[in-house]
Motif scaffolding. Sequence first.
Motif, PDB file in Angstrom:
ATOM      1  N   GLY A 133       0.562  -3.154  -4.475  1.00 61.36           N
ATOM      2  CA  GLY A 133       0.992  -1.811  -4.848  1.00 61.36           C
ATOM      3  C   GLY A 133       0.366  -1.369  -6.153  1.00 61.36           C
ATOM      4  N   LEU A 134       0.359  -2.270  -7.115  1.00 59.19           N
ATOM      5  CA  LEU A 134      -0.211  -1.972  -8.420  1.00 59.19           C
ATOM      6  C   LEU A 134      -1.689  -1.624  -8.289  1.00 59.19           C
ATOM      7  CD1 LEU A 134       0.848  -2.019 -11.340  1.00 59.19           C
ATOM      8  CD2 LEU A 134      -0.184  -4.285 -11.573  1.00 59.19           C
ATOM      9  N   ALA A 135      -2.377  -2.369  -7.429  1.00 58.65           N
ATOM     10  CA  ALA A 135      -3.812  -2.131  -7.246  1.00 58.65           C
ATOM     11  C   ALA A 135      -4.074  -0.749  -6.649  1.00 58.65           C
ATOM     12  CB  ALA A 135      -4.417  -3.209  -6.350  1.00 58.65           C
ATOM     13  N   VAL A 136      -3.153  -0.300  -5.787  1.00 56.57           N
ATOM     14  CA  VAL A 136      -3.320   1.014  -5.165  1.00 56.57           C
ATOM     15  C   VAL A 136      -2.889   2.109  -6.135  1.00 56.57           C
ATOM     16  CG1 VAL A 136      -2.616   2.478  -3.237  1.00 56.57           C
ATOM     17  CG2 VAL A 136      -2.892   0.027  -2.915  1.00 56.57           C
ATOM     18  N   TRP A 137      -1.841   1.795  -6.894  1.00 54.88           N
ATOM     19  CA  TRP A 137      -1.220   2.794  -7.767  1.00 54.88           C
ATOM     20  C   TRP A 137      -2.202   3.387  -8.762  1.00 54.88           C
ATOM     21  CZ3 TRP A 137      -0.375   2.177 -13.145  1.00 54.88           C
ATOM     22  CH2 TRP A 137       0.396   3.184 -13.741  1.00 54.88           C
TER      23      TRP A 137
ATOM     24  N   TYR B 128       0.831  -1.202   0.000  1.00 54.91           N
ATOM     25  CA  TYR B 128       0.000   0.000   0.000  1.00 54.91           C
ATOM     26  C   TYR B 128       0.864   1.250   0.000  1.00 54.91           C
ATOM     27  CZ  TYR B 128      -3.785   3.167   1.078  1.00 54.91           C
ATOM     28  OH  TYR B 128      -4.695   4.183   1.013  1.00 54.91           O
ATOM     29  N   PHE B 129       1.876   1.237   0.849  1.00 50.72           N
ATOM     30  CA  PHE B 129       2.742   2.398   0.970  1.00 50.72           C
ATOM     31  C   PHE B 129       3.431   2.705  -0.365  1.00 50.72           C
ATOM     32  CE2 PHE B 129       6.869   4.309   1.965  1.00 50.72           C
ATOM     33  CZ  PHE B 129       6.440   5.446   2.603  1.00 50.72           C
TER      34      PHE B 129
ATOM     35  N   SER C 144      -6.768  -2.738  -2.805  1.00 46.76           N
ATOM     36  CA  SER C 144      -5.641  -3.441  -2.199  1.00 46.76           C
ATOM     37  C   SER C 144      -6.122  -4.614  -1.359  1.00 46.76           C
ATOM     38  CB  SER C 144      -4.806  -2.480  -1.362  1.00 46.76           C
ATOM     39  OG  SER C 144      -5.467  -2.180  -0.155  1.00 46.76           O
ATOM     40  N   PHE C 145      -7.290  -4.473  -0.707  1.00 49.90           N
ATOM     41  CA  PHE C 145      -7.816  -5.583   0.099  1.00 49.90           C
ATOM     42  C   PHE C 145      -8.134  -6.775  -0.797  1.00 49.90           C
ATOM     43  CE2 PHE C 145      -9.679  -2.406   3.358  1.00 49.90           C
ATOM     44  CZ  PHE C 145      -8.414  -2.196   3.843  1.00 49.90           C
ATOM     45  N   ILE C 146      -8.819  -6.470  -1.895  1.00 44.32           N
ATOM     46  CA  ILE C 146      -9.179  -7.548  -2.820  1.00 44.32           C
ATOM     47  C   ILE C 146      -7.927  -8.245  -3.310  1.00 44.32           C
ATOM     48  CG2 ILE C 146     -10.202  -8.036  -5.079  1.00 44.32           C
ATOM     49  CD1 ILE C 146     -11.979  -5.543  -4.591  1.00 44.32           C
TER      50      ILE C 146
ATOM     51  N   VAL D  30       6.529 -13.124  -1.552  1.00 45.58           N
ATOM     52  CA  VAL D  30       6.189 -11.923  -0.782  1.00 45.58           C
ATOM     53  C   VAL D  30       6.326 -10.679  -1.641  1.00 45.58           C
ATOM     54  CG1 VAL D  30       6.806 -10.503   1.201  1.00 45.58           C
ATOM     55  CG2 VAL D  30       6.855 -12.991   1.378  1.00 45.58           C
ATOM     56  N   SER D  31       7.498 -10.560  -2.331  1.00 46.99           N
ATOM     57  CA  SER D  31       7.693  -9.360  -3.140  1.00 46.99           C
ATOM     58  C   SER D  31       6.697  -9.326  -4.289  1.00 46.99           C
ATOM     59  CB  SER D  31       9.129  -9.280  -3.662  1.00 46.99           C
ATOM     60  OG  SER D  31       9.439 -10.451  -4.377  1.00 46.99           O
ATOM     61  N   ALA D  32       6.384 -10.494  -4.844  1.00 43.25           N
ATOM     62  CA  ALA D  32       5.398 -10.534  -5.928  1.00 43.25           C
ATOM     63  C   ALA D  32       4.041 -10.043  -5.443  1.00 43.25           C
ATOM     64  CB  ALA D  32       5.284 -11.946  -6.490  1.00 43.25           C
ATOM     65  N   SER D  33       3.620 -10.557  -4.278  1.00 41.26           N
ATOM     66  CA  SER D  33       2.308 -10.154  -3.754  1.00 41.26           C
ATOM     67  C   SER D  33       2.300  -8.679  -3.399  1.00 41.26           C
ATOM     68  CB  SER D  33       1.956 -10.972  -2.515  1.00 41.26           C
ATOM     69  OG  SER D  33       2.180 -12.322  -2.760  1.00 41.26           O
ATOM     70  N   ALA D  34       3.393  -8.210  -2.798  1.00 37.06           N
ATOM     71  CA  ALA D  34       3.467  -6.791  -2.438  1.00 37.06           C
ATOM     72  C   ALA D  34       3.346  -5.936  -3.694  1.00 37.06           C
ATOM     73  CB  ALA D  34       4.768  -6.486  -1.709  1.00 37.06           C
TER      74      ALA D  34
END
Lengths: 293, 258
Positions: free
Chosen positions: A166-170, A107-108, A226-228, A158-162
């Motif tokens: 991030g993409l979803a928030v971006w 998210y950040f 981001s939740f989804i 982990v990095s893939a999911s993050a």
Amino acid sequence: MPNAPGHPRVAAHYFTYFLIIAGALYLAALAASVFAAKLGERLVYRGAFISGVFIFLTVLNLATSKFALLPVLYFPSLDKVFGVIVEERALLAKCISYSARLLFIGYFLGAVAGVCTGICIGFNKTVSYWVSPLVRVLGPIPSTAWVPLVLVVFPSAVSASAFLVGLAVWFPTTVMTSSGVSNVPQAYFEVGSTLGAKGARNIFSIGVPAAMPHIFLGLFNGTCASFITLVTAEMIGAKYGIGWYINWQKDMLSYANVYAGLFIIGVIFSILISGLFRLRDKMLVWQKGVIKW
Amino acid sequence: MVGEIGVRGVSKSFPLEGGDVEALKGIDLNIASGSFISLIGPSGCGKSTLLRLVAGLVEASEGEITLDSRRIEGPGCERGFVFQEHTLFPWLNIYQNVAFGLKMQGLYKERKGDVDEWIETVSLKGFEKSFPHQLSGGMCQRASLARALVVKPKVLLLDEPLGALDAFTRMNMQEELLRIWAAHRMTMVMVTHDVDEAIYLSDRVVIFSPRPGRTDEIVDIELSRPRARNDEGFIFYRRKILGHLNFGGIRKDPNYSI
């Protein structure tokens, strides 16, 4: 009242405990409201809703554990659901902390990248020319659709999911920020220029604060996205995490655990959303009564 | 004295569908330092455009504008601007709005006192922490005035600053403007639609005619101050200016005197 015979036995009557605790909390609040009038008002206002929730839970309890009206496998007793939260608290806590880490990193990064991209698009014609079409094409793709590519490119799950989070928030943040910046009335910049605002000051003293309501709208949409994404992303090879937990339990047909997981997700996400609303109210105190959403 | 504006051969055209539209054509005008000038004329005569040219918010197509013999290129804080709508920044409270210019120029620390002084001058003491949407239109416009003045401009450009206010607030604001002008002796240039306002406030009234905008007539208001809105001299100027604007009624001779 005895439980219907079809339901498996539970170690303890967790739902009963929950009712007792909730009742005690309510009584405590009631007692406290004698001294705090405001709390009393809220309690009266919320009273109907609170009773509604408990009537619903009671009906659910009757339909499941007492009479077994619903298929026992898919609709376990409330005792069991609450039991899972208590008995598996260590595992659940670990899952929550994994999910939280993923969510916050993603998210950040997504929010920061989104605000930056949005500002650049909003203020710079060249950037807008090259980047906006890209945003328009990449943005609407559900970020979970990137899973195959992301799994190859990123070194760890982990990095893939993050990245997916991030993409979803971006995307929503970028779109709302840039539209917010380009909707800032020209007069604000004109006033600024006659008061000596130049260059970057124009952007950070006028453009960004004026676009803040839009930016928050973007962040809010991004939060939901981001939740989804978080829950879906965890279903693709995470070791722990609340989404992973639900998926795993579903495969094991432990529906009590699934419901427990869903309940926890609901509570946590709604807390995060109200946090965001609080932050917005604080930062956008100036537009109280001007815009509402 | 500083704040002398020279406008020489200024034309301005805007691109519009089907060719350029000439908003101003061949304007020549000298505005003496420390004087109060009103620009008056029908809508679309380019008076606001001229004001924006002086502010440096738009660029002239031809000719040049000077401030104290220096050519004006782009906006600058020696020329304050007050818009018709208050244009206070809604995310800043009144104090922060007024302090904005000083902060942008990095002068806030040394001239903090000026902010309070100007807030007091425009009678907004006690409202420092309020946000613009909590105040009335007149209060917001006073705050805009303070915001423009706190950076000590040589020239104050006013684009129908009182146009959006009710009649009483308007007259109060006119007094306030005159008080500030008398105390600080800066050059003030105001665009207005209101003939009485122009006569009441100005040393000179510049009358524009439309399409393309030109200066039609310049009327020197030779009335002593403070002025009364209903004495003979005032009415004489009102008839004269209305006559130029073709609102004079039957009597076409603008030099008709009582």
